[in-house]
Write an enzyme that holds these catalytic residues in place. Structure first.
Site, short mmCIF file in Angstrom:
data_model
loop_
_atom_site.label_atom_id
_atom_site.label_comp_id
_atom_site.label_asym_id
_atom_site.label_seq_id
_atom_site.Cartn_x
_atom_site.Cartn_y
_atom_site.Cartn_z
N THR A 87 -36.09 -13.85 5.37
CA THR A 87 -35.87 -14.25 3.97
C THR A 87 -36.29 -15.70 3.85
O THR A 87 -35.68 -16.58 4.49
CB THR A 87 -34.38 -14.11 3.58
OG1 THR A 87 -33.97 -12.76 3.82
CG2 THR A 87 -34.17 -14.44 2.12
N LYS A 162 -36.03 -9.94 -3.30
CA LYS A 162 -34.88 -10.21 -2.42
C LYS A 162 -33.95 -11.27 -3.03
O LYS A 162 -32.74 -11.09 -3.10
CB LYS A 162 -35.40 -10.66 -1.05
CG LYS A 162 -34.37 -11.23 -0.11
CD LYS A 162 -33.55 -10.17 0.58
CE LYS A 162 -32.44 -10.79 1.41
NZ LYS A 162 -31.63 -9.81 2.07
N LYS A 237 -27.58 -19.67 1.65
CA LYS A 237 -29.03 -19.84 1.88
C LYS A 237 -29.83 -19.11 0.79
O LYS A 237 -30.75 -19.66 0.19
CB LYS A 237 -29.39 -19.28 3.26
CG LYS A 237 -30.90 -19.22 3.52
CD LYS A 237 -31.29 -18.38 4.72
CE LYS A 237 -32.78 -18.11 4.71
NZ LYS A 237 -33.26 -17.26 5.78
P1 NAD Z 1 -30.89 -15.32 13.93
O1 NAD Z 1 -30.61 -16.77 13.87
O2 NAD Z 1 -29.94 -14.43 14.66
O3 NAD Z 1 -32.37 -15.06 14.52
C1 NAD Z 1 -33.47 -15.91 14.34
C2 NAD Z 1 -34.19 -16.00 15.66
O4 NAD Z 1 -35.38 -16.77 15.50
C3 NAD Z 1 -33.36 -16.71 16.75
O5 NAD Z 1 -33.25 -15.85 17.88
C4 NAD Z 1 -34.16 -17.97 17.06
O6 NAD Z 1 -34.09 -18.36 18.44
C5 NAD Z 1 -35.57 -17.54 16.68
N1 NAD Z 1 -36.47 -18.65 16.40
C6 NAD Z 1 -36.22 -19.76 15.67
N2 NAD Z 1 -37.32 -20.55 15.63
C7 NAD Z 1 -38.28 -19.90 16.34
C8 NAD Z 1 -39.63 -20.20 16.68
N3 NAD Z 1 -40.23 -21.30 16.24
N4 NAD Z 1 -40.30 -19.30 17.43
C9 NAD Z 1 -39.71 -18.17 17.89
N5 NAD Z 1 -38.43 -17.84 17.61
C10 NAD Z 1 -37.73 -18.69 16.84
O7 NAD Z 1 -31.02 -14.85 12.39
P2 NAD Z 1 -30.97 -13.34 11.83
O8 NAD Z 1 -29.59 -13.05 11.37
O9 NAD Z 1 -31.66 -12.45 12.77
O10 NAD Z 1 -31.83 -13.54 10.49
C11 NAD Z 1 -33.24 -13.59 10.53
C12 NAD Z 1 -33.75 -13.56 9.10
O11 NAD Z 1 -33.30 -12.37 8.46
C13 NAD Z 1 -33.28 -14.73 8.23
O12 NAD Z 1 -34.35 -15.15 7.43
C14 NAD Z 1 -32.14 -14.12 7.42
O13 NAD Z 1 -31.96 -14.78 6.18
C15 NAD Z 1 -32.64 -12.70 7.24
N6 NAD Z 1 -31.58 -11.71 7.00
C16 NAD Z 1 -30.46 -11.72 7.78
C17 NAD Z 1 -29.47 -10.77 7.52
C18 NAD Z 1 -28.21 -10.72 8.35
O14 NAD Z 1 -27.27 -10.03 7.96
N7 NAD Z 1 -28.16 -11.41 9.49
C19 NAD Z 1 -29.65 -9.82 6.51
C20 NAD Z 1 -30.84 -9.81 5.76
C21 NAD Z 1 -31.80 -10.79 6.03
#
Ligand code: NAD
Length: 290
Positions: A87, A162, A237
């Site tokens: 997102t 979204k 966010k």
């Molecule tokens: P998270 O923090 O668990 O995962 C993000 C991952 O990206 C981490 O493992 C981090 O180490 C990695 N990362 C960061 N910078 C990086 C880079 N430069 N290169 C490689 N890896 C890198 O977050 P999440 O909960 O998995 O969410 C991910 C996305 O999905 C976000 O944009 C969030 O808004 C969206 N989202 C999350 C949810 C939820 O319920 N968690 C629901 C819908 C959407």
């Protein structure tokens, strides 16, 4: 298909595992060291992208997406697709789409709804923006990771859908919570409040499917001490993204603005950090009008 998967966190990890389980050749990369069942790990984002038919990103925000895209786009083979499921702000999605097109690559912005449970169960909803060819390339993968994919329009349309959805979600959750807190003070039984509203014109997803009152309605984070679920800081966010988009598009969104201010206060100066976004109900309960 050969798939590069970058960002294997709470969402990306199980999504990549589901693709591998279906027999796809998945090469992953994450800044943190992680192990995902069936997924081989690369030493860099560029390595994960090299030779892939599709590269999927699932990253925290638009700034990180732009940085990762700068690294992976030059490594991708002509005709391959970059599918960003994070997102992020609409401007970042459109900027990366432009860079991809200039490099003869396809791009889809495909944020998801359904949370960690949906990622693990392969039941996410994808809202996608991009060309018909780009969407067609990504669709078989959406079918594995999710239950529904809507092609919303050109690049950025997925992110637009979204943040509009989540602006409604944030505003509705606040309205549901403040109504419960008012009902409490008026001496109305919570179960009766649910029975009436869930079948009357005040019904909503936040009341009917994700009720913020413990012990009322279907099982929800309220029944688990408000452990997320969908964390209040993630709601914040998304509300920031919708306000940022409203500002750049000159759209009047007063309720979204108020919801952002309230979640910001809740997360940053009250006790909302680490709580589910429905913990607005105990927040309202503790307070009077001042
Ligand atoms: P998270 O923090 O668990 O995962 C993000 C991952 O990206 C981490 O493992 C981090 O180490 C990695 N990362 C960061 N910078 C990086 C880079 N430069 N290169 C490689 N890896 C890198 O977050 P999440 O909960 O998995 O969410 C991910 C996305 O999905 C976000 O944009 C969030 O808004 C969206 N989202 C999350 C949810 C939820 O319920 N968690 C629901 C819908 C959407």
């Amino acid at each position: 298909m050969k798939i590069g998967f970058i960002g294997l966190g709470n969402m990306g990890g199980p999504m990549a595992a589901n693709l591998a389980k279906e027999g796809h050749d998945v090469l992953g990369f994450d800044m943190a060291s992680v192990t995902i069942a069936g997924v081989s790990m690369a030493g860099s984002a560029a390595e994960a992208a090299t030779g892939a038919d599709v590269v999927i990103t699932m990253l925290p925000n638009g700034q990180i997406l732009r940085a990762v895209a700068a690294e992976v786009l030059p490594a991708m083979q002509a005709g391959a697709a970059l599918v960003d499921c994070s997102t992020v702000d609409v401007d970042s999605a459109r900027a990366v789409a432009e860079q991809a097109t200039a490099a003869d690559l396809l791009f889809v912005d495909a944020p998801v709804s359904g949370g960690i449970g949906g990622a693990a169960g392969g039941t996410l909803t994808f809202m996608a923006g991009g060309s018909a060819a780009a969407f067609a390339k990504a669709e078989p993968l959406f079918d594995i990771m999710g239950q529904k994919a809507v092609h919303c329009g050109e690049a950025g349309a997925g992110q637009a859908a979204k943040i509009c959805n989540n602006m409604i979600l944030g505003v509705t959750m606040i309205a549901t919570c403040e109504a419960f807190a008012l009902a409490d003070k008026l001496g109305l039984d919570r179960q009766k409040m649910f029975d009436v509203v869930s079948t009357s014109s005040g019904y909503s997803w936040t009341m009917n499917a994700y009720c913020p009152a413990p012990g009322v309605g279907p099982q929800s984070p309220a029944d688990n001490d408000y452990k997320p679920g969908f964390a209040a800081e993630l709601m914040l966010k998304d509300l920031r993204l919708s306000q940022q988009a409203a500002e750049s598009a000159d759209a009047d969104t007063p309720m979204g603005e108020l919801a952002q201010a309230l979640y910001s206060k809740f997360v940053e100066s009250e006790d909302g950090l680490g709580m589910d976004f429905s913990a607005m109900l105990p927040r309202f309960e503790k307070r009077g009008r001042s």
